[in-house]
Design an enzyme around this catalytic site. Structure first.
Site, short mmCIF file in Angstrom:
data_model
loop_
_atom_site.label_atom_id
_atom_site.label_comp_id
_atom_site.label_asym_id
_atom_site.label_seq_id
_atom_site.Cartn_x
_atom_site.Cartn_y
_atom_site.Cartn_z
N ASP A 1 0.82 -1.21 0.00
CA ASP A 1 0.00 0.00 0.00
C ASP A 1 0.86 1.26 0.00
OD1 ASP A 1 0.93 -0.79 2.51
OD2 ASP A 1 -0.47 0.57 3.51
N GLU A 2 0.23 2.34 -0.42
CA GLU A 2 0.77 3.69 -0.25
C GLU A 2 2.25 3.83 -0.66
OE1 GLU A 2 -1.76 5.71 3.24
OE2 GLU A 2 -0.25 4.31 3.95
N VAL A 3 2.59 3.41 -1.85
CA VAL A 3 3.96 3.60 -2.32
C VAL A 3 4.13 5.02 -2.84
CG1 VAL A 3 5.75 2.74 -3.86
CG2 VAL A 3 4.07 1.16 -2.90
#
Lengths: 574, 574
Positions: free
Chosen positions: B370-372
């Protein structure tokens, strides 16, 4: 006092927006902070060494998480980079020769033990036999009470002198205060100055502090009616209050849901009004213990017995005390506020407050007077008749004032002062000169402060500090940013604001969650009420508060974290 | 299942509006409720006696606060007004003669002891020598495991059969389940049926229950990176999970701020990445203990090792693992996500996940994804060159997918299944058929569920249940009202939603406040994921949950209160 803005890291203390995880933002903030802490420290240290003293900023020497971090910040202090070692095996807290207090002063003797435990509790065993091996060493802290009466057996009061002076230098540190109340505050400060170096050794820097509170009334309200709070929880929070230099425990002891106060005069009040007549009550002995535990920490206990509203639980034990509500022309079976038209109500109050005035030693009793619901009075034909007789028309606030006026006279006869919620003032009740009006309604708070002080009454502020209202993120900052004197008024009016209170109403808290919900959020209020008006830097406060909360955790108080991070010693309760 | 709406008191569970104390409103609500409880009970009891059985509503018999209150509500149950007494001195939980499990089944033996303690822990001492004196008595609970393999030495899995049948009647109660996993759930239910009457005697009503979970994956996410969670806290929450029939501990064990997992293959990860290399780590033995403690309670432990983002703490221990960020043409000294263009990154992941796949017995590992944040990749000239070589243009989600794809292949080679956050699916990464996609973004949640299941992937939902977001009042109701299958899709698509998770991210919680913040708020999610879809009455849930939280408190879990009130036994920790 001014601040050297070297290490401020405002990006660290932002509140993440709702709904997204905000992990990336956290990371950046942390890195920035750690980077700055490492890079900037030598610079400050160099400046410090050149000047010999650091004025008002300890940040430069904070390499370790649990190093010194004062909370609330003293009024004036100087700290040098020169550090002394303290040996738990030989260090002592002693009465200074010139002190008017000695070994018979139980407040001080208890405090010496308490602070020694806080500083060295986890060390003293294996350090006991250790010889003095350091070059420079601090042998003792001398506590010097300067006034003829140290007040060792007294109770703290609104007039208590809490100022102190602390000088840490070889071979002895000296804490000077007029009486025990200032000494207690100074001992807390001294204990906060002690830190461990990289080798685990105890250090304290050469320091001079001159300190006093900005406001005289710095309180915490706990509500033991909506949920019963076991004694253990109350005592733990008195401990935490002392760590934050709070000095008033506003004990909202009874209310609609339950009446846990065990009255000797009217035992049925708790017998029939508590959640349980044996397990959910405060016995006379419990109350004494709370008062004595608080006294040892320089904390006043002001009980609140709120009338005429908020009294449902009173009605269980006292027949005819509450107004019978009507549904049409017949009683509905429910009850409203105290019945203000019966002499028996005032007879009861006279006897009841006579007891209260002897049980609680403080000069003030909080009489409540807030949120009176008129609907029941309006439904009752006897009340309506009384309204006509008295010429009140349909203005029930006049009836409320009628009741309160008589109650105030009853309490004044016990030689006690009283505190009231703001409605009592708003309704034009005639108040004694020394009445303290508590401003709690957030809407138009400044106007209210202006009016109350304009009428010459002392006031305390709790409106911005209702800590039972929670939200996601670092709401302590909002509490911290409040300036209590930020209202239109003369200097004389401002002087009438004697302090404030952080209130934790009991709808959603009990023994399971009260302590971490209150701390360190209430610490923000503590600094606002103690420290100088100029102490407003949230970035600097964040850093000190992070460490202060770890100190509370180390001392056994489950104070919740401010944000991502850790304490050297995590909480080891559940 | 239908509900008899006799005692619903919706006004009791409203959320008070912000800013005002709302004491009057509280009072009214409480009175209404107490009034109704007293007035309505005989009526229901009368109905119950006439029919012999009460279908799906125990409310009528709840005179005392800690009487029976099932949570989560079983799928089918019948309860009679006929009550049996249980004597702690003679009552036993035993293996049924026909059972395939016996005294060597440690899961059951441990569970028998645990539930006996829960039911009689505070009584057994002075009850030990007591003779059977009651007319009707329940002598024992027989636990009958019906399948050939009781799975006593196994681990719970996504396929575990948690169904059970419970019959309480003279002289024995019988709990029937295919294997230990169903038996564990049934034991919890049995323990919840036991209540004390006015004389303190233990009672259980004649009851028949047939129960099974609506969803197979019912998880709690705890985050031990943003704050380190001492083992004690994790174990306490596994206990609470079992009380609520949760069966997955999603252990978000590492993240940006710290890496507390002690790896045998790469000890530097925690040595250099934990908050402290000795005090703030999970040793191999700690991890084993968590897994075994969870196994005893039928709880799977799914560790999450989130990459390529959320890996700042990994970079401390593994050289060149993270992407160097550039400021203009030179490295800035900071680092971004895992470097996806180096073979060494994949070599590391291969070795690392080989270890993880042996340490954690569950069939699934959560790989995050997630959330790269692309900004660091975008700044790095080597990455930019690689993008060109691969023909990715400027679409960095293609680079992310490139990394994830290779990681998934690495993990698949360990024979493990994997879970991922929704972004991995959203970016079009090719996933194994048995992949579980976790939907966490609240915005357009229904659309995402439609898409993920439309593509044929199993999914779990956590978006509505981010319990780290707090607000004033009874937010459990919001969690309770969520219907996970309320999205456009075919029956086949709905079947792919295998459950959900309540997530408590660690920004603001640690050992001081985690447990009361999680419970009983997570209990709302527990019932939503276990009970029938039709169980949606908030008023009824409130009453049961009030008692369920008191039961948790009695069992030592500091679950916070829902609203004004009390427990017979208040929390006695701090």
């Amino acid at each position: 006092m001014t601040w050297v803005e070297v290490n401020a890291a405002p990006e660290l203390i932002h509140t993440p927006p709702l709904r997204l995880k905000q992990k990336s933002a956290d990371r950046t903030a942390l890195n920035t902070d750690m980077y700055c802490l490492l890079k900037c420290s030598p610079l400050i240290l160099a400046v410090a060494v050149c000047h010999g003293w650091l004025f008002g900023d300890f940040v430069g020497k904070q390499k370790e998480l649990d190093e010194i971090s004062l909370w609330p910040l003293p009024q004036k202090f100087q700290s040098s980079a020169v550090a002394f070692k303290l040996s738990p095996g030989s260090f002592q807290i002693v009465h200074a020769k010139q002190s008017s207090a000695g070994p018979s002063c139980s407040i001080l003797v208890n405090a010496f033990r308490r602070y020694f435990e806080y500083m060295f509790g986890d060390l003293k065993k294996h350090e006991k036999s250790r010889k003095k091996v350091y070059d420079s060493d601090l042998a003792e802290l001398q506590v010097w009470i300067t006034s003829a009466d140290p007040e060792c057996d007294g109770y703290p009061s609104l007039q208590a002198d809490e100022s102190y002076e602390l000088s840490v230098d070889e071979p002895s540190a000296v804490l000077k205060a007029a009486n025990v109340w200032g000494a207690l505050r100074g001992l807390e400060t001294f204990s906060q100055l002690v830190y461990r170096d990289d080798y685990g050794a105890n250090n304290i820097n050469k320091t001079d502090i001159s300190d006093f509170p900005r406001f005289a009334h710095r309180g915490i309200l706990l509500d033991s009616s909506r949920h019963f709070l076991p004694l253990k929880v109350i005592l733990a929070n008195l401990e935490a209050m002392a760590m934050n230099k709070f000095n008033v425990f506003h004990w909202h002891i009874v209310d609609d849901p339950s009446f846990p106060y065990m009255s000797r005069t009217f035992p049925d009040l708790s017998q029939k009004g508590a959640y349980h007549p044996f397990t959910h009550v405060y016995t006379p002995s419990d109350v004494k213990m709370v008062i004595e535990f608080a006294r040892m920490r320089g904390i006043r206990v002001i009980p609140e017995f709120d009338t005429p509203g908020h009294t449902q639980s009173w009605g269980n034990g006292i027949k005819n005390l509450l107004t019978p509500c009507y549904s049409g022309s017949s009683p509905s079976g429910t009850f409203g506020p105290v019945n203000p038209i019966l002499n028996s109500s005032y007879d009861f109050m006279t006897q009841f407050f006579k007891e209260i005035s002897t049980v609680f030693p403080d000069a003030y009793i909080h009489l409540g007077g807030d949120e009176v619901d008129f609907s029941c009075w309006k439904s009752n034909p006897d009340i309506k008749k009384f309204m006509v007789q008295q010429g009140f028309g349909t203005d029930y606030s006049k009836l409320e004032s009628f009741y309160i006026q008589r109650l105030l006279d009853i309490v004044a006869a016990t030689k006690k002062g009283y505190m009231v919620w703001q409605e009592v003032f708003d309704n034009g009740v005639k108040l004694k000169d020394d009445t303290v009006v508590e401003v709690w309604i957030g809407n138009k708070m400044e106007e209210e402060l202006q009016n109350v002080t304009g009428a010459g009454f002392t006031t305390i502020l709790s409106a911005p500090w209702y800590l039972d209202y929670i939200s996601y993120g670092q709401d302590w900052q909002r509490y911290y940013k409040v300036e209590p004197l930020n209202f239109p008024g003369t200097d004389a009016q401002k002087k009438l604001v004697i302090g404030g209170e952080a209130c934790l109403w009991g709808e959603y808290v009990d023994a399971t969650n009260l302590t971490p919900r209150l701390w360190p959020r209430a610490s923000a209020v503590a600094e606002r009420l103690w420290s100088d008006k100029s102490v407003t830097d949230v970035g600097n406060a964040y850093k000190r508060l992070v460490q202060h909360r770890c100190r509370m955790v180390k001392r056994g108080i489950p104070a919740e974290p401010l944000f991502v991070g850790h304490c050297r010693q995590e909480y080891m309760g559940l």
